[in-house]
Design an enzyme around this catalytic site. Structure first.
Site, PDB file in Angstrom:
ATOM      1  N   ARG A 234      -2.208  -0.405   6.591  1.00  0.00           N
ATOM      2  CA  ARG A 234      -3.175   0.627   6.960  1.00  0.00           C
ATOM      3  C   ARG A 234      -2.996   0.923   8.444  1.00  0.00           C
ATOM      4  O   ARG A 234      -2.810   0.005   9.253  1.00  0.00           O
ATOM      5  CB  ARG A 234      -4.620   0.175   6.700  1.00  0.00           C
ATOM      6  N   ASP A 258       4.611   3.343   8.088  1.00  0.00           N
ATOM      7  CA  ASP A 258       4.363   4.173   6.908  1.00  0.00           C
ATOM      8  C   ASP A 258       2.930   4.693   6.936  1.00  0.00           C
ATOM      9  O   ASP A 258       2.553   5.519   6.112  1.00  0.00           O
ATOM     10  CB  ASP A 258       4.599   3.349   5.629  1.00  0.00           C
ATOM     11  N   GLU A 263      -3.988   9.338  10.355  1.00  0.00           N
ATOM     12  CA  GLU A 263      -3.122  10.044   9.409  1.00  0.00           C
ATOM     13  C   GLU A 263      -3.845  11.026   8.498  1.00  0.00           C
ATOM     14  O   GLU A 263      -3.232  11.932   7.939  1.00  0.00           O
ATOM     15  CB  GLU A 263      -2.369   9.036   8.516  1.00  0.00           C
ATOM     16  N   HIS A 295       3.040   7.599   4.507  1.00  0.00           N
ATOM     17  CA  HIS A 295       2.318   6.833   3.480  1.00  0.00           C
ATOM     18  C   HIS A 295       2.998   6.974   2.123  1.00  0.00           C
ATOM     19  O   HIS A 295       2.365   7.319   1.129  1.00  0.00           O
ATOM     20  CB  HIS A 295       0.854   7.296   3.414  1.00  0.00           C
TER      21      HIS A 295
HETATM   22  P1  NAI Z   1      -3.857  -8.427  -1.499  1.00  0.00           P
HETATM   23  O1  NAI Z   1      -5.342  -8.360  -1.573  1.00  0.00           O
HETATM   24  O2  NAI Z   1      -3.084  -8.977  -2.642  1.00  0.00           O
HETATM   25  O3  NAI Z   1      -3.419  -9.242  -0.186  1.00  0.00           O
HETATM   26  C1  NAI Z   1      -4.022  -9.072   1.055  1.00  0.00           C
HETATM   27  C2  NAI Z   1      -3.927 -10.399   1.796  1.00  0.00           C
HETATM   28  O4  NAI Z   1      -4.490 -10.212   3.091  1.00  0.00           O
HETATM   29  C3  NAI Z   1      -4.726 -11.517   1.112  1.00  0.00           C
HETATM   30  O5  NAI Z   1      -3.928 -12.667   0.951  1.00  0.00           O
HETATM   31  C4  NAI Z   1      -5.890 -11.763   2.058  1.00  0.00           C
HETATM   32  O6  NAI Z   1      -6.309 -13.123   2.068  1.00  0.00           O
HETATM   33  C5  NAI Z   1      -5.261 -11.363   3.383  1.00  0.00           C
HETATM   34  N1  NAI Z   1      -6.258 -11.120   4.416  1.00  0.00           N
HETATM   35  C6  NAI Z   1      -7.527 -10.668   4.280  1.00  0.00           C
HETATM   36  N2  NAI Z   1      -8.145 -10.630   5.469  1.00  0.00           N
HETATM   37  C7  NAI Z   1      -7.242 -11.077   6.373  1.00  0.00           C
HETATM   38  C8  NAI Z   1      -7.292 -11.283   7.775  1.00  0.00           C
HETATM   39  N3  NAI Z   1      -8.403 -11.042   8.478  1.00  0.00           N
HETATM   40  N4  NAI Z   1      -6.173 -11.747   8.388  1.00  0.00           N
HETATM   41  C9  NAI Z   1      -5.042 -12.035   7.681  1.00  0.00           C
HETATM   42  N5  NAI Z   1      -4.950 -11.855   6.343  1.00  0.00           N
HETATM   43  C10 NAI Z   1      -6.035 -11.383   5.707  1.00  0.00           C
HETATM   44  O7  NAI Z   1      -3.404  -6.942  -1.164  1.00  0.00           O
HETATM   45  P2  NAI Z   1      -1.959  -6.286  -1.389  1.00  0.00           P
HETATM   46  O8  NAI Z   1      -1.911  -5.701  -2.755  1.00  0.00           O
HETATM   47  O9  NAI Z   1      -0.920  -7.238  -0.967  1.00  0.00           O
HETATM   48  O10 NAI Z   1      -2.031  -5.069  -0.354  1.00  0.00           O
HETATM   49  C11 NAI Z   1      -2.038  -5.293   1.054  1.00  0.00           C
HETATM   50  C12 NAI Z   1      -2.371  -4.006   1.746  1.00  0.00           C
HETATM   51  O11 NAI Z   1      -1.286  -3.080   1.564  1.00  0.00           O
HETATM   52  C13 NAI Z   1      -3.578  -3.237   1.187  1.00  0.00           C
HETATM   53  O12 NAI Z   1      -4.780  -3.701   1.763  1.00  0.00           O
HETATM   54  C14 NAI Z   1      -3.306  -1.821   1.576  1.00  0.00           C
HETATM   55  O13 NAI Z   1      -3.930  -1.586   2.802  1.00  0.00           O
HETATM   56  C15 NAI Z   1      -1.791  -1.767   1.750  1.00  0.00           C
HETATM   57  N6  NAI Z   1      -1.138  -0.867   0.809  1.00  0.00           N
HETATM   58  C16 NAI Z   1      -0.352   0.139   1.317  1.00  0.00           C
HETATM   59  C17 NAI Z   1       0.314   1.006   0.473  1.00  0.00           C
HETATM   60  C18 NAI Z   1       1.195   2.101   0.995  1.00  0.00           C
HETATM   61  O14 NAI Z   1       1.590   2.990   0.223  1.00  0.00           O
HETATM   62  N7  NAI Z   1       1.580   2.082   2.256  1.00  0.00           N
HETATM   63  C19 NAI Z   1       0.136   0.910  -0.979  1.00  0.00           C
HETATM   64  C20 NAI Z   1      -0.661  -0.220  -1.406  1.00  0.00           C
HETATM   65  C21 NAI Z   1      -1.307  -1.062  -0.532  1.00  0.00           C
END
Ligand code: NAI
Length: 344
Positions: A234, A258, A263, A295
């Site tokens: 993000r 990305d 954005e 994105h």
């Molecule tokens: P997920 O929920 O599986 O993993 C997120 C991880 O971040 C978890 O292990 C969580 O414990 C950790 N986390 C939470 N708060 C934290 C903090 N303060 N410090 C460090 N780590 C922390 O989510 P996933 O599926 O891996 O997605 C991650 C991110 O990717 C999403 O939140 C979204 O923002 C982004 N995303 C971007 C896309 C794009 O097209 N560019 C598409 C899909 C997701």
């Protein structure tokens, strides 16, 4: 079942048409984003379907509630654009928690490889029959240290890819995974050590109050000179002004973005005929060592198929049973956990 589908793009439609038919839903595709000014277009619908840059603030939620909308279905994982607290008791918020971690992790590696091997430069040169190699020297990823912030679904796939390249991984997560740290090629460390030891830093955590500007001036100060910053998560995880200053001072060797904090008025749209008002983004894009994609990390056929299937099954399941395993509660967890008292 009628669904107002905001911010519809041509690439959304084939899969949503298919799953709309399967679940007997009528989709009203709207090219406009959801805002206070456009919310009334959902009149007569049972649910609204939105994406990352639709605005779902308190005013929009109140409008949708007055229109009798019961369900807000996010066709994405992140929900930082929704005022979850305000939605509680008014509208049920469903999401697609995972649709293809591979899509995002592979895009992150594609950006990294493009940057370190100067593919973006070489592509333009050879199109102009310029076969000079000057200025295209890269470096091996093998043996380098990558810092991964967020070791959830996407972060873990990215770590696997990096291990395949023979890289060493330093990870940080607020909630570490029990079996990831092997004491050798993958180690959990505190942010300070991650910043000071990593050649490359890749962000895979959600945007929360804790993580906003996790890459800021003070974080960059701790980093190695020449660090590469990768953000496919993000935009607001990175303070763009601090990043720009880091690039100008040569502290940051390259950035692959990305996502971008501001954005929402730009990405996903063709602005090629317009004057870009955002000077920070314009300056970042002008840098030879910055790569920006708009994105697009999620954008694979596999991911679009999974997004459409889960979104339609979420909505249809909710209207049948009044329950959905992918419903969010206002505290950011899962609504089912909230009902059973397991919510974090
Ligand atoms: P997920 O929920 O599986 O993993 C997120 C991880 O971040 C978890 O292990 C969580 O414990 C950790 N986390 C939470 N708060 C934290 C903090 N303060 N410090 C460090 N780590 C922390 O989510 P996933 O599926 O891996 O997605 C991650 C991110 O990717 C999403 O939140 C979204 O923002 C982004 N995303 C971007 C896309 C794009 O097209 N560019 C598409 C899909 C997701």
């Amino acid at each position: 079942m009628k669904i107002a589908f905001f911010d519809a793009k041509p690439y959304d439609r084939p899969a949503f048409d298919r799953y709309g038919r399967k679940y007997g839903a009528a989709l009203k595709y709207l090219e406009t984003r959801l805002t206070e000014d456009t919310a009334d277009l959902a009149q007569g619908c049972d649910a609204v379907c939105v994406f990352v840059n639709d605005t779902v603030n308190a005013a929009v939620i109140d409008r949708l509630y007055r229109l009798g909308i019961k369900v807000l279905a996010l066709r994405c994982a992140g929900f930082n654009n929704v005022d979850m607290k305000h939605a509680f008791g008014k509208i049920h918020v469903l999401r697609v928690p995972a649709y293809s971690p591979y899509a995002v992790a592979e895009h992150a590696m594609a950006l990294l490889l493009t940057s370190v091997r100067r593919i973006h430069k070489a592509y333009n040169r050879t199109r102009d029959f310029n076969f000079s190699l000057s200025g295209l020297t890269g470096f091996d990823l093998h043996g380098k240290t990558v810092g991964v912030i967020g070791t959830g679904r996407i972060g873990r796939v990215f770590i696997d890819i990096c291990l395949g390249f023979g890289m060493r991984v330093l990870a940080y997560d607020k909630f570490p995974s029990p079996n990831l740290d092997n004491g050798g090629t993958v180690r959990y460390v505190e942010p300070g050590e991650l910043f000071s030891q990593s050649d490359i830093i890749s962000l895979h955590c959600p945007l929360t109050n804790d993580t906003r500007h996790i890459i800021d001036e003070s974080a960059l100060e701790k980093c190695k000179r020449g660090v590469i910053i990768l953000n496919t998560s993000r935009g607001a995880l990175v303070d763009a002004e601090a990043l720009l200053a880091g690039i100008k001072s040569r502290k940051v060797g390259a950035a692959c973005l990305d996502v971008y904090e501001e954005e929402s008025d730009l990405f996903f749209e063709d602005n090629s005929g317009h004057i870009l008002e955002d000077d920070t983004l314009a300056r970042l894009i002008s840098m030879p060592n910055v790569i920006v994609t708009s994105h697009q990390a999620f954008l694979t056929e596999d991911a679009l198929e999974n997004i459409a299937e889960t979104t339609m099954s979420n909505i249809s399941g909710f209207f049948e049973t009044n329950r959905c395993p992918n419903e969010l509660c206002w505290r950011g967890g899962n609504a089912e956990d909230c009902r059973t008292g397991k919510c974090f």
